[in-house]
Design an enzyme around this catalytic site. Structure first.
Site, PDB file in Angstrom:
ATOM      1  N   ASP A 630       0.867  -1.181   0.000  1.00  0.00           N
ATOM      2  CA  ASP A 630       0.000   0.000   0.000  1.00  0.00           C
ATOM      3  C   ASP A 630       0.905   1.232   0.000  1.00  0.00           C
ATOM      4  OD1 ASP A 630      -2.921   1.009   0.435  1.00  0.00           O
ATOM      5  OD2 ASP A 630      -1.673   2.162   1.827  1.00  0.00           O
ATOM      6  N   ASP A 673      -4.349   2.110  -4.694  1.00  0.00           N
ATOM      7  CA  ASP A 673      -2.891   2.154  -4.572  1.00  0.00           C
ATOM      8  C   ASP A 673      -2.362   0.882  -3.937  1.00  0.00           C
ATOM      9  OD1 ASP A 673      -3.979   2.537  -2.143  1.00  0.00           O
ATOM     10  OD2 ASP A 673      -2.684   4.211  -1.543  1.00  0.00           O
TER      11      ASP A 673
END
Length: 936
Positions: A630, A673
């Site tokens: 992440d 993301d």
């Protein structure tokens, strides 16, 4: 021949076998009686022959004895000078033979007795002319029977002539033979026996009876048999009872059998008669229904021929009166005030509707009748006793005046809404039977469909034009092949186009294998065998090499026809070029596994790869590392520069990550993301060291700022949780969940951590394995409900984007040009409703499959290509993923939502494609039919 005469003729013909059987039985009994009489006659004949032989034997023996007497005793002595010895011998002979009364020696002329053993007159009893020589025995003479007074007995005289060496008569030896001795014991029991003299027809032993004419003998009760060698016959007579006695033997059994047969014939006649009566009743019933079915057929013809609604209604009323004998038929509907207006009417009682007031308003008496109820409740009303029905009391006097006793009120619908009511009136109160009610309901349904037909006529014309255009562009190849030999007998131009031939003439008369050698593939050979054996076969996809050298994929189905006169078997093959479809399927398969933004593998590809990686690691005894990444501070980039700029950063990051991973490793994007790294061939004993090297190299991808264009740049960090298989878990979902949890723990210590990644084992995670996720379960419903606004946004964006693209395509522009603005808006609305249905939390997989099959059938019928459908679903899927990635939801939630989207869209797409294939196969089979007539 009218019906009455026909019925009489049938009954007569029915009972004729019984009459003929009785006549045959009577004649058979007559023949049996005649046979009994013949048997008795034959028995009498045998008895006559037997008794005649006895008489013949007695007389022949006597003639032999007379010859002996003449030759051995008298010899050639003169009759007047017999010596005493001869006389004694003759008297002793008479004494020893009581059947003769005397021995007479007569002169050569037979007129005088020269010597006799009995003292009597010298004049003989019988004259010489009374004697007859026996046939073939000229010296033996038999006289007639006569009553001799001198002997007081009936006698028959016998003479034997003695001749010398020159044939001259020397004398006669004669004897009177007693008739009672001759005829002794000649009447067997049950017979009446008599002897006839053939010379004069006398009954012997009855000298006074005179000649007996032949007519005096009953030929039915007596027989006469001549005695061989004698002028005599034996007559045997019997009583009539003797014939009846023989005839009655077995008579009871014969009569019983014949009466049984006759009874069976009578029962058969009665049964057939009963069946005929049942058939007549059934025919009458069928005739009644035939009239109403004829009405139904004629109404359907009128529906097809009607030019407008009034014309259809008038025709329907006239046909109801003409075909079904209905007294009154009329159609009406309420006006704006609720009063029924008569749109059409017909029948002998048409004056019934004059000044008739009916209403659809239930609050007034005129609206409480069956017409108002039928209108308000949209249901048929049937009345068997109309004149006494309480609901029809306001119109009772009118009904009685016109003799209307039964009725039917049938709602007529227009666009599935009650538009009018059809009223039918009958004179017979029992006319409206349940069977008739069903026919009348069909009549109302047909008229309703006719109204819809007229309403939609213009639309249907446009649709027909569209269909003609679509069918012209959706031409399947049809080829007829003759077996054995696989020779192409007939084909259309589409086959030549599909096979890459210059023209269809290049194909006719050639072997299939010579035209397209790839059709000798094992699958096609097996399909040919199935078609020849079972009658039909289908192959969904078969790769071929065309004559022009291009690769193609075809869907082919075959149907066996009847053998031709030459003994060959014909198979019609329908060929459809599915090259584009197969290419799209493969392309969609590829797209379904790739992230649309970065081009990296998506969640679906990750799950498939991870399962295989875990299996390989288990076999090889090594470990698999699953890292969930992440980005740190990525939200600030989005907030500052916007999502489009953030997408640029994600693309660059994907390229950097891909560049620094090994070929055996996998880098995938889950969305937003979040990325996942799968590293194989990890030594379990040295995992920490290996991962440190790999992750150190991986972190270099974010150490260099990202160029965002327009002289802008940004830097981001990474947080990663790592799970090892099989140490932490052997399940792909569990590994991702554990890595996600470890990542969040690392991310929470972003300011104080010593490294940017962490292992699950080092983060002390101890959570239960996550159960399999159901895209239609309660968890899925909880995820779908909060994103209602997002789904509406995607829905609007998709509909506008997709239809703009379709309108620009050449192959679909013609269809859109035929639609007006309202029709196009309605089409878009239905498309949007279907998308909402797919992702509605309450929708089940079965419902998606059912609607998908329906839509696939509709799409195939109107000419929608499978490629358009696939492209539309892929566009919708990409939009969903893009908007979901742009949201602020967590990785796990986004992953599950993407699985929900993909599963539901895939079920819908597959169901539609399957249904389109079914329609296409049926269409292809129908296209084969014209070739049959062409062959014949």
């Amino acid at each position: 021949m009218n019906a009455s005469l026909r019925k009489t003729a049938v009954r007569v013909l029915l009972w004729l076998p019984v009459v003929f059987t009785v006549i045959w039985f009577i004649n058979q009994e007559r023949l049996d009686f005649e046979e009994a009489r013949e048997v008795v006659s034959e028995q009498a004949r045998h008895a006559a022959l037997a008794e005649g032989q006895v008489i013949q034997l007695r007389l022949m023996q006597q003639f032999q004895q007379l010859a002996f007497v003449a030759k051995a005793i008298v010899g050639e002595q003169a009759p007047e000078a017999l010596d005493s010895r001869a006389q004694a011998l003759l008297r002793r002979y008479v004494a020893n033979h009581p059947e003769i009364l005397a021995i007479n020696v007569l002169t050569p002329d037979g007129e005088r007795i020269a010597w006799s053993s009995y003292t009597q007159s010298t004049k003989p009893i019988f004259r010489p002319e009374d004697f007859t020589a026996l046939p073939g025995r000229p010296d033996e003479f038999l006289g007639q029977d006569h009553y001799a007074k001198r002997f007081h007995a009936d006698v028959v005289s016998m003479r034997y002539r003695m001749r010398d060496a020159h044939g001259q008569t020397l004398y006669f030896i004669g004897t009177p033979y007693r008739m009672d001795a001759l005829l002794a014991e000649l009447s067997p029991q049950g017979w009446t026996m008599s002897v006839l003299d053939q010379r004069d027809g006398r009954l012997m032993k009855s000298p006074t009876a005179g000649p007996v004419p032949q007519s005096a003998y009953s030929s039915d009760h007596s027989v006469v048999e001549p005695i061989n060698g004698l002028p005599l016959s034996v007559r045997v007579a019997w009583p009539r009872a003797k014939v009846w006695q023989l005839y009655r033997q077995g008579l009871a059994l014969r009569l019983l059998g014949r009466f049984i047969v006759l009874g069976l014939f009578v029962l058969a006649a009665l049964s057939i008669s009963r069946l005929l009566r049942s058939r007549e009743r059934l025919l009458e019933k069928n005739a009644r229904f035939a009239r109403f079915n004829a009405l139904l057929a004629h109404v359907n013809q009128a529906i097809a021929q009607a030019s407008d609604v009034p014309d259809l209604l008038e025709r329907a009323c006239r046909l109801a009166v003409r075909d079904a004998g209905i007294a009154l038929a009329w159609i009406g509907r309420p006006d704006s005030q609720g009063h029924f207006v008569f749109l059409a009417k017909a029948g002998a009682a048409v004056d019934y509707v004059n000044d008739l007031i009916l209403s659809s308003d239930a609050s007034v008496p005129e609206g409480q009748g069956s017409a108002g109820v039928a209108w308000r409740e949209d249901r048929a009303i049937f009345t068997s006793d109309a004149q006494h029905a309480a609901s029809l009391s306001p119109w009772r006097e009118r009904l009685q005046r016109f003799g209307l006793n039964a009725g039917a009120k049938l709602p007529l619908r227009r666009s599935k809404t009650v538009w009018a009511v059809l009223h039918l009136y009958f004179v017979d109160s029992a006319a409206v039977t349940p069977d008739l009610q069903r026919i009348l309901l069909d009549l109302a349904d047909d008229l309703s469909n006719g109204l819809d037909r007229l309403d939609l006529r213009d639309s249907q014309i446009r649709l027909q034009r569209q269909h003609a255009c679509l069918l012209g562009n959706t031409v399947a190849g049809v080829v007829m092949v003759r077996y054995p030999g696989a020779i192409i007998a007939e084909a259309n131009e589409a086959v030549a186009r599909i096979f890459g031939a210059p023209s269809v003439r290049e194909l006719l008369g050639r072997k299939v294998g010579d035209v397209v050698p790839s059709l000798l593939d094992d699958r096609m050979v097996q399909a040919t065998r199935v078609a020849l054996k079972e009658g039909q076969v289908t192959l969904d996809a078969l790769d071929i090499l065309r004559l022009d050298g291009q690769q193609a994929c075809i869907a082919i189905s075959g149907r066996r026809l009847e053998s031709d006169p030459g003994g060959s078997t014909l198979v019609v093959w329908t060929v459809v070029d599915v090259t584009e479809r197969q290419h799209l399927v493969r392309q969609l398969e590829q797209l379904s596994r790739a992230d649309p933004l970065t081009g990296l593998p998506n969640r679906r590809a990750l799950e498939q790869h991870l399962d295989r990686a875990i299996d390989r690691a288990s076999r090889l005894g090594c470990a698999v590392a699953v890292g969930l990444i992440d980005l740190d501070d990525f939200k600030a980039v989005n907030d500052r520069y916007g999502h489009e700029t953030g997408d640029v950063l994600l693309k660059q990051l994907g390229e950097r990550l891909l560049a620094c991973t090994r070929g055996s490793d996998l880098i995938a994007r889950l969305g937003g993301d979040e990325f996942v790294l799968v590293i194989e061939d990890i030594d379990p004993e040295d995992a920490m060291m290996q991962l440190s090297v790999i992750f150190g190299r991986l972190h270099q991808t974010v150490e260099t700022p990202f160029d965002l264009g327009e002289e802008r740049s940004a830097s981001v960090g990474m947080s990663m949780g790592v799970a090892l298989a099989p140490k932490d878990s052997g399940n792909a979902d569990s590994l991702l969940r554990l890595a996600d949890a470890a990542m969040y723990r690392i991310k929470a210590r972003k300011s104080s951590r010593t490294q940017w990644w962490g292992l699950v084992s080092l983060e002390h995670l101890d959570e239960a394995p996550e159960p399999p996720f159901d895209p239609f379960g309660s968890d899925a419903q909880m995820l779908l409900d909060p994103i209602h606004d997002l789904l509406e946004l995607v829905e609007r964006e998709f509909v506008e984007t997709f239809y703009v693209e379709l309108a620009q395509r050449a192959e679909t522009a013609a269809i859109f040009s035929a639609l007006n603005d309202q029709e196009l808006a309605r089409l878009k609305s239905r498309q949007a409703a279907h998308l909402r249905f797919l992702l509605d939390s309450a929708t089940t997989a079965a419902q998606i499959q059912e609607r998908g099959r329906h839509l696939g059938t509709v799409h195939a019928l109107v000419g929608v290509a499978s490629s358009w459908l696939s492209v539309s679903m892929q566009l919708y899927r990409d939009l969903l993923h893009w908007h979901l990635d742009a949201s602020d939801r967590g990785a796990r939630e986004r992953g599950r939502l993407q699985r929900i989207f993909d599963a539901r869209i895939q079920i819908d797409l597959q169901s539609q494609l399957d249904a389109m294939l079914v329609v296409q196969n049926a269409y292809n089979a129908y296209l084969a039919r014209p070739l049959i007539s062409m062959q014949t």
